[in-house]
Design an enzyme around this catalytic site. Structure first.
Site, PDB file in Angstrom:
ATOM      1  N   ASN A 134     187.682  51.739  23.097  1.00  0.00           N
ATOM      2  CA  ASN A 134     187.103  50.951  24.184  1.00  0.00           C
ATOM      3  C   ASN A 134     185.975  51.790  24.753  1.00  0.00           C
ATOM      4  O   ASN A 134     186.216  52.741  25.492  1.00  0.00           O
ATOM      5  CB  ASN A 134     188.177  50.667  25.243  1.00  0.00           C
ATOM      6  N   TRP A 135     184.750  51.428  24.372  1.00  0.00           N
ATOM      7  CA  TRP A 135     183.597  52.253  24.755  1.00  0.00           C
ATOM      8  C   TRP A 135     183.230  52.071  26.229  1.00  0.00           C
ATOM      9  O   TRP A 135     182.458  52.832  26.770  1.00  0.00           O
ATOM     10  CB  TRP A 135     182.406  51.935  23.855  1.00  0.00           C
ATOM     11  N   LYS A 136     183.759  51.031  26.852  1.00  0.00           N
ATOM     12  CA  LYS A 136     183.449  50.731  28.272  1.00  0.00           C
ATOM     13  C   LYS A 136     181.930  50.657  28.475  1.00  0.00           C
ATOM     14  O   LYS A 136     181.228  50.233  27.570  1.00  0.00           O
ATOM     15  CB  LYS A 136     184.115  51.767  29.176  1.00  0.00           C
ATOM     16  N   HIS A 161     191.454  43.884  30.741  1.00  0.00           N
ATOM     17  CA  HIS A 161     191.521  45.327  31.003  1.00  0.00           C
ATOM     18  C   HIS A 161     191.676  45.534  32.515  1.00  0.00           C
ATOM     19  O   HIS A 161     191.133  44.772  33.305  1.00  0.00           O
ATOM     20  CB  HIS A 161     190.256  46.019  30.490  1.00  0.00           C
ATOM     21  N   GLU A 209     190.304  47.467  34.461  1.00  0.00           N
ATOM     22  CA  GLU A 209     189.032  47.583  35.186  1.00  0.00           C
ATOM     23  C   GLU A 209     188.442  46.208  35.479  1.00  0.00           C
ATOM     24  O   GLU A 209     187.822  45.994  36.524  1.00  0.00           O
ATOM     25  CB  GLU A 209     188.058  48.471  34.385  1.00  0.00           C
ATOM     26  N   GLU A 218     198.693  49.464  29.078  1.00  0.00           N
ATOM     27  CA  GLU A 218     197.923  50.559  29.653  1.00  0.00           C
ATOM     28  C   GLU A 218     198.326  50.785  31.103  1.00  0.00           C
ATOM     29  O   GLU A 218     197.849  50.070  31.996  1.00  0.00           O
ATOM     30  CB  GLU A 218     196.427  50.228  29.602  1.00  0.00           C
ATOM     31  N   GLY A 239     191.941  57.204  31.977  1.00  0.00           N
ATOM     32  CA  GLY A 239     190.843  58.083  32.359  1.00  0.00           C
ATOM     33  C   GLY A 239     191.264  59.239  33.255  1.00  0.00           C
ATOM     34  O   GLY A 239     190.417  59.929  33.829  1.00  0.00           O
ATOM     35  N   SER A 263     194.624  57.698  28.277  1.00  0.00           N
ATOM     36  CA  SER A 263     194.487  59.120  27.938  1.00  0.00           C
ATOM     37  C   SER A 263     195.083  59.476  26.568  1.00  0.00           C
ATOM     38  O   SER A 263     195.631  60.562  26.393  1.00  0.00           O
ATOM     39  CB  SER A 263     195.083  59.998  29.049  1.00  0.00           C
TER      40      SER A 263
END
Ligand code: PGA
Length: 249
Positions: free
Chosen positions: A10-12, A95, A97, A167, A173, A213
């Site tokens: 997941n490159w975000k 996600h 976020e 997650e 992160g 992580s």
């Protein structure tokens, strides 16, 4: 039949289109695998160049989000059909976020999941609890709520083919990975929940990733768990280490 592992990056909001192509080139020899499905979920603007860059390799491309409407006056949004036409196979939905910063709720996510299937995309549906929820002891209640509401009206065959990513928000992160036992326990709980809503065959088929992580040092132990079918990897997917995660064995 054994489930095939799936490791997705997941490159975000990282990598300009030219940086994205460079990274895809750099990772190319490192992520080769006959036994693991490899996916790069990349920012929308990187999709077309990355699809081109990974042509002829074992890497599939995913998006990080999409909108559920077919087309029209939704400034700034991207449709499932657009992703499909660009060569995308997977799409991350829900996600934490997106749920947190962009206020995406389960009713919206349910529409997105259904639309993704309609367009022939495979959803990577994310779920996970906050630290507060874990400490209150409601982790599994919360995740069951997310899964049940996000999958309303989704068929057993569709669920069997999809990916669910567990997650824990407190592990994303932060460098704080869930323990292997915590990760396995929740992934099993998700599989049990699918068995309850659908049936045992669907539960045995759906692939459940752990995310939060994941790195080259902890992937092997996590992925060895019976209900963990790979990982959704943020930070470490932007580095050569991603190859070590794919080739964790
Ligand atoms: P992380 O992110 O690996 O950097 O913790 C995972 C994710 O958000 O998908």
């Amino acid at each position: 039949m054994a489930r095939r592992k799936i490791v997705a990056g997941n490159w975000k909001m990282n990598m300009t289109p030219s940086e994205a192509v460079k990274l895809a080139e750099e990772l190319k020899p490192l992520v080769q695998s006959d036994s693991v499905d490899v996916v790069y979920c990349v920012p929308a603007i990187d999709i077309i160049p990355v699809v081109e860059a990974v042509k002829g390799t074992n890497v599939a491309v995913g998006a990080e989000n999409m909108y559920f409407e077919e087309k029209g006056a939704f400034t700034g949004e991207i449709s499932a059909a657009m992703l499909k036409d660009a060569g995308v196979q997977y799409v991350i939905l829900g996600h934490s976020e997106r749920r947190d910063y962009f206020k995406e709720d389960d009713a919206l996510l349910n529409k997105k999941v259904k639309k993704a299937f309609e367009a022939g995309l495979t959803p990577i549906l994310c779920c996970g609890e906050s630290l507060e929820q874990r400490e209150m002891g409601v982790t599994m209640d919360w995740i069951r709520f997310q899964i049940k509401s996000d999958l309303v009206g989704v068929s057993a065959d569709q669920v069997a083919s999809m990916v669910i990513a567990y997650e824990p928000i407190w592990a994303i992160g932060t460098g704080k990975t869930a323990t292997t036992e915590q990760a396995q326990e929740v992934c099993k709980g998700i599989r049990d929940c699918i068995a309850e809503i659908y049936d045992d065959a669907t539960a045995a088929s759906v692939r459940i990733q752990y995310g939060g992580s994941v790195n080259a040092g902890n992937a092997a132990e996590l992925f060895a768990q019976s209900d963990i079918d790979g990982g959704l990897v943020g930070g470490a997917s932007l580095k050569p280490d991603f190859g070590k995660i794919v080739n964790y064995q």
